[in-house]
Motif scaffolding. Structure first.
Motif, PDB file in Angstrom:
ATOM      1  N   PHE A  65       0.820  -1.205   0.000  1.00  0.00           N
ATOM      2  CA  PHE A  65       0.000   0.000   0.000  1.00  0.00           C
ATOM      3  C   PHE A  65       0.861   1.265   0.000  1.00  0.00           C
ATOM      4  N   LEU A  66       0.438   2.242  -0.774  1.00  0.00           N
ATOM      5  CA  LEU A  66       1.038   3.573  -0.719  1.00  0.00           C
ATOM      6  C   LEU A  66       0.278   4.343   0.356  1.00  0.00           C
ATOM      7  N   HIS A  67       0.908   4.532   1.506  1.00  0.00           N
ATOM      8  CA  HIS A  67       0.243   5.154   2.649  1.00  0.00           C
ATOM      9  C   HIS A  67       0.105   6.663   2.502  1.00  0.00           C
ATOM     10  N   ALA A  68       1.162   7.316   2.029  1.00  0.00           N
ATOM     11  CA  ALA A  68       1.152   8.773   1.962  1.00  0.00           C
ATOM     12  C   ALA A  68       2.168   9.244   0.934  1.00  0.00           C
ATOM     13  N   GLY A  69       1.928  10.440   0.403  1.00  0.00           N
ATOM     14  CA  GLY A  69       2.844  11.048  -0.552  1.00  0.00           C
ATOM     15  C   GLY A  69       2.881  12.553  -0.369  1.00  0.00           C
ATOM     16  N   THR A  70       4.019  13.150  -0.657  1.00  0.00           N
ATOM     17  CA  THR A  70       4.145  14.608  -0.638  1.00  0.00           C
ATOM     18  C   THR A  70       4.986  15.057  -1.823  1.00  0.00           C
ATOM     19  N   ASP A  71       4.832  16.317  -2.182  1.00  0.00           N
ATOM     20  CA  ASP A  71       5.595  16.927  -3.266  1.00  0.00           C
ATOM     21  C   ASP A  71       5.973  18.346  -2.877  1.00  0.00           C
ATOM     22  N   GLY A  72       7.084  18.840  -3.419  1.00  0.00           N
ATOM     23  CA  GLY A  72       7.492  20.220  -3.187  1.00  0.00           C
ATOM     24  C   GLY A  72       8.834  20.484  -3.830  1.00  0.00           C
ATOM     25  N   ALA A  73       9.097  21.744  -4.151  1.00  0.00           N
ATOM     26  CA  ALA A  73      10.343  22.116  -4.828  1.00  0.00           C
ATOM     27  C   ALA A  73      11.058  23.220  -4.068  1.00  0.00           C
ATOM     28  N   ASP A  74      12.381  23.085  -3.992  1.00  0.00           N
ATOM     29  CA  ASP A  74      13.199  24.163  -3.451  1.00  0.00           C
ATOM     30  C   ASP A  74      13.243  25.319  -4.448  1.00  0.00           C
ATOM     31  N   THR A  75      13.812  26.441  -4.011  1.00  0.00           N
ATOM     32  CA  THR A  75      14.001  27.578  -4.903  1.00  0.00           C
ATOM     33  C   THR A  75      14.673  27.090  -6.187  1.00  0.00           C
ATOM     34  N   ILE A  76      14.070  27.414  -7.326  1.00  0.00           N
ATOM     35  CA  ILE A  76      14.452  26.782  -8.583  1.00  0.00           C
ATOM     36  C   ILE A  76      15.919  27.000  -8.918  1.00  0.00           C
ATOM     37  N   TYR A  77      16.394  28.241  -8.841  1.00  0.00           N
ATOM     38  CA  TYR A  77      17.789  28.506  -9.195  1.00  0.00           C
ATOM     39  C   TYR A  77      18.670  28.387  -7.956  1.00  0.00           C
ATOM     40  N   THR A 124      16.383  20.032  -6.296  1.00  0.00           N
ATOM     41  CA  THR A 124      15.384  21.059  -6.586  1.00  0.00           C
ATOM     42  C   THR A 124      13.961  20.547  -6.401  1.00  0.00           C
ATOM     43  N   LYS A 125      13.574  19.561  -7.217  1.00  0.00           N
ATOM     44  CA  LYS A 125      12.193  19.063  -7.209  1.00  0.00           C
ATOM     45  C   LYS A 125      12.141  17.755  -6.422  1.00  0.00           C
ATOM     46  N   HIS A 126      11.149  17.625  -5.546  1.00  0.00           N
ATOM     47  CA  HIS A 126      11.141  16.495  -4.620  1.00  0.00           C
ATOM     48  C   HIS A 126       9.762  15.840  -4.542  1.00  0.00           C
ATOM     49  N   ALA A 127       9.789  14.534  -4.347  1.00  0.00           N
ATOM     50  CA  ALA A 127       8.574  13.767  -4.076  1.00  0.00           C
ATOM     51  C   ALA A 127       8.922  12.662  -3.097  1.00  0.00           C
ATOM     52  N   GLN A 130       4.366  23.191  -1.298  1.00  0.00           N
ATOM     53  CA  GLN A 130       4.961  24.339  -1.979  1.00  0.00           C
ATOM     54  C   GLN A 130       4.709  25.680  -1.300  1.00  0.00           C
ATOM     55  N   PRO A 131       3.492  25.963  -0.859  1.00  0.00           N
ATOM     56  CA  PRO A 131       3.289  27.268  -0.207  1.00  0.00           C
ATOM     57  C   PRO A 131       4.181  27.469   1.013  1.00  0.00           C
ATOM     58  N   ALA A 132       4.346  26.432   1.835  1.00  0.00           N
ATOM     59  CA  ALA A 132       5.184  26.558   3.033  1.00  0.00           C
ATOM     60  C   ALA A 132       6.649  26.728   2.664  1.00  0.00           C
ATOM     61  N   ILE A 133       7.095  26.051   1.591  1.00  0.00           N
ATOM     62  CA  ILE A 133       8.487  26.175   1.153  1.00  0.00           C
ATOM     63  C   ILE A 133       8.745  27.578   0.618  1.00  0.00           C
ATOM     64  N   ASP A 134       7.846  28.061  -0.212  1.00  0.00           N
ATOM     65  CA  ASP A 134       8.029  29.387  -0.817  1.00  0.00           C
ATOM     66  C   ASP A 134       8.066  30.488   0.241  1.00  0.00           C
ATOM     67  N   ALA A 135       7.359  30.280   1.351  1.00  0.00           N
ATOM     68  CA  ALA A 135       7.289  31.308   2.388  1.00  0.00           C
ATOM     69  C   ALA A 135       8.609  31.503   3.118  1.00  0.00           C
ATOM     70  N   LEU A 136       9.570  30.589   2.930  1.00  0.00           N
ATOM     71  CA  LEU A 136      10.844  30.684   3.634  1.00  0.00           C
ATOM     72  C   LEU A 136      11.777  31.731   3.035  1.00  0.00           C
ATOM     73  N   GLY A 137      11.489  32.193   1.822  1.00  0.00           N
ATOM     74  CA  GLY A 137      12.281  33.251   1.221  1.00  0.00           C
ATOM     75  C   GLY A 137      13.445  32.733   0.393  1.00  0.00           C
ATOM     76  N   ALA A 158      12.870  22.126   1.196  1.00  0.00           N
ATOM     77  CA  ALA A 158      11.810  21.305   0.610  1.00  0.00           C
ATOM     78  C   ALA A 158      11.869  19.884   1.133  1.00  0.00           C
ATOM     79  N   VAL A 159      13.079  19.320   1.216  1.00  0.00           N
ATOM     80  CA  VAL A 159      13.214  17.972   1.771  1.00  0.00           C
ATOM     81  C   VAL A 159      12.800  17.959   3.232  1.00  0.00           C
TER      82      VAL A 159
END
Length: 510
Positions: free
Chosen positions: A283-295, A405-408, A427-434, A307-308
């Motif tokens: 079973f796949l119990h849970a999943g998350t996605d998010g990306a660090d600052t692109i550059y 950069t990109k994480h799952a 993503q919203p929580a990651i982006d809020a870090l500046g 992001a990690v």
């Protein structure tokens, strides 16, 4: 061997992995060269056989392919469907092709689980394959393999994911654009943050990657099934030349392989309908996605990944487990810096000595799974281990694209999750870090934040690259070619050392 999970009182829409398949096509040993879609098709056949169900391939209602670099396809999912005898329904989401990124296999599985739970799909095939060894050989010969060429009017597959650039205009102008340059720079920042000497760091790298090789040596799906000692890995020679300091060849990803992998994910009710024995279910119990600052230029630091940290810890929270509850872990392993930073952010330990191994496959250096498809192999291997584990065992797979950069993330288990499949986008929580400002034009005196030295094909030091901070905190990049500077970068710690960077990126150590 675990007891079969009870199939009573389960949500009929609960997503479950019913079959996995992996393929090594040993063209280096005389086996025929299959094109990428044929590698995927064979992996799919193996996954169907692995499930133990009836007419599994014919029941697939969506094929989702991880981006393939070995060959250009417009609709690889449709080609795989033809090869495995599957008639896909005529509706959106039946043939999907991801954008580039090592995160995409797990992201595709996360999306498939959401679609299955919502009733949009019943049985999804996620797969990928690369024939880079053969493709490279044809390029050297100046010829083309006789692989499938789709007509221009062939309907293209539905695109999954955003196309994210690997490097900014500033980074490109300074020549900082390749993983073999950037990940070694992360490594130097990680070393400095931990206060290790060059020798201490070298020893740790050897121990970490030696343990990865030991796992690969016992993995029948690995491309290189050989255990290396730390000294073998860190000793530079003709067969293990230095590429980007401090990584010799054996500490880099191995793309000279021919491999395919596939995962079959369906609903509990479809698994029952196909007659898949419940002791095959994972079973796949849970999943998350998010990306660090692109550059990378705009990252807050080069020795961490917000992001990690956020997405990796959140997926454990959603699954209701802690790091000590995980029977197995597979951390994305393109380069050692990616492993160490991710393990630290999630709280998984160092993977050295008595710590639990951070891989179930042996990683990209030894197991293979090149370019974007490694995690499909990781999930396939994880599923097999969980089937054989004690009841209630869980495992974590992490996925990384770009330059950390990109994480799952995905948590898998051999017992159904109490609250069903759960997913979150961080993503919203990651982006809020500046972010950090990059110095796109200004040059001057700075302090080295991270660095590497690229070596030529003969293993000789050639060009130094530095990430540096100006007095006002902005980040810039320098390219150093003076022999004295390059020699100093090879022989001594340079993080924290002064450097002057010209407006064109030319640098000189202070």
């Amino acid at each position: 061997m675990l007891d079969a999970p009870s199939s009573t009182n389960l949500d009929p829409r609960l997503p479950v992995v019913i079959g996995v398949g992996q393929l090594n096509q040993r063209v280096d040993r005389g086996e025929p060269a299959l094109e990428p879609v044929d590698l995927v098709a064979e992996a799919a056949r193996r996954a169907a056989a692995d499930s133990g169900g009836r007419d599994v391939l014919a029941a697939i209602d969506s094929i989702r392919i991880v981006s393939i670099l070995s060959w250009r396809y417009r609709n690889p999912g449709a080609l795989v469907a033809d090869r495995i005898g599957c008639s896909l329904p005529d509706r959106p989401g039946t043939s999907v092709y991801s954008t580039v990124g090592g995160n995409q296999p797990q992201s595709l599985l996360n999306r498939a689980a959401l679609d299955i739970a919502a009733g949009r799909n019943d049985l999804v095939l996620v797969g990928g394959g690369e024939a880079w060894r053969t493709r490279t050989r044809f390029r050297k010969d100046g010829s083309q393999p006789e692989w499938t060429v789709e007509p221009d009017d062939q309907p293209a597959a539905e695109v999954f994911g955003k196309e994210l650039p690997m490097a900014s205009d500033l980074e490109l102008s300074r020549g900082v654009m390749m993983p073999v340059q950037v990940y070694p720079m992360f490594e130097s920042a990680w070393r400095a943050a931990n206060g290790w000497t060059l020798d201490e760091h070298r020893d740790r790298l050897g121990q970490l990657w030696s343990r990865f090789s030991e796992v690969a040596a016992h993995n029948p799906a690995a491309w290189i099934q050989q255990a290396y000692t730390p000294e073998q890995l860190m000793t530079v020679g003709p067969d293990n030349r230095m590429i980007g300091l401090p990584y010799p060849k054996l500490l880099n990803s191995n793309n000279a392989v021919e491999q395919g992998a596939a995962v079959l994910l369906c609903s509990v009710e479809k698994a029952r309908e196909l007659g898949v024995p419940s002791d095959r279910w994972v079973f796949l119990h849970a999943g998350t996605d998010g990306a660090d600052t692109i550059y990378v230029s705009n990252r807050l630091t080069l020795d961490a990944s917000p992001a990690v940290r956020l997405a990796g810890r959140r997926v454990l929270e959603l699954a209701g487990v802690g790091t000590d509850d995980l029977a197995h872990v597979d951390v994305y392993s393109c380069f050692p810096s990616a492993v160490q930073i991710a393990a630290h952010e999630i709280g998984l330990g160092s993977g050295i000595g008595s710590d639990r191994p951070l891989t179930v496959t042996g990683g990209l250096s030894f197991a293979g799974g090149p370019w974007n498809n490694y995690v499909t192999h990781g999930v396939a291997t994880m599923a097999g281990l969980l089937r054989d584990a004690d009841a209630g065992a869980t495992g974590l797979c992490t996925a990384n694209g770009g330059f950390i950069t990109k994480h799952a993330f995905g948590v898998y288990g051999n017992r159904p999750p109490a609250g069903g499949f759960r997913h979150d986008d961080l993503q919203p929580a990651i982006d809020a870090l500046g972010k950090t400002e990059a110095a796109t034009e200004t040059a001057g005196d700075a302090s080295v934040e991270a660095y590497t030295v690229m070596h030529d094909r003969d293993g000789q030091p050639e060009t130094g690259f530095v990430a540096a901070r100006l007095a006002d905190g902005r980040r810039t990049w320098g390219r150093l070619t003076e022999p004295a500077d390059v020699k100093a970068m090879v022989t001594a710690e340079c993080v924290g050392r002064g450097v002057s960077v010209g407006s064109d990126g030319t640098g000189h150590l202070a």
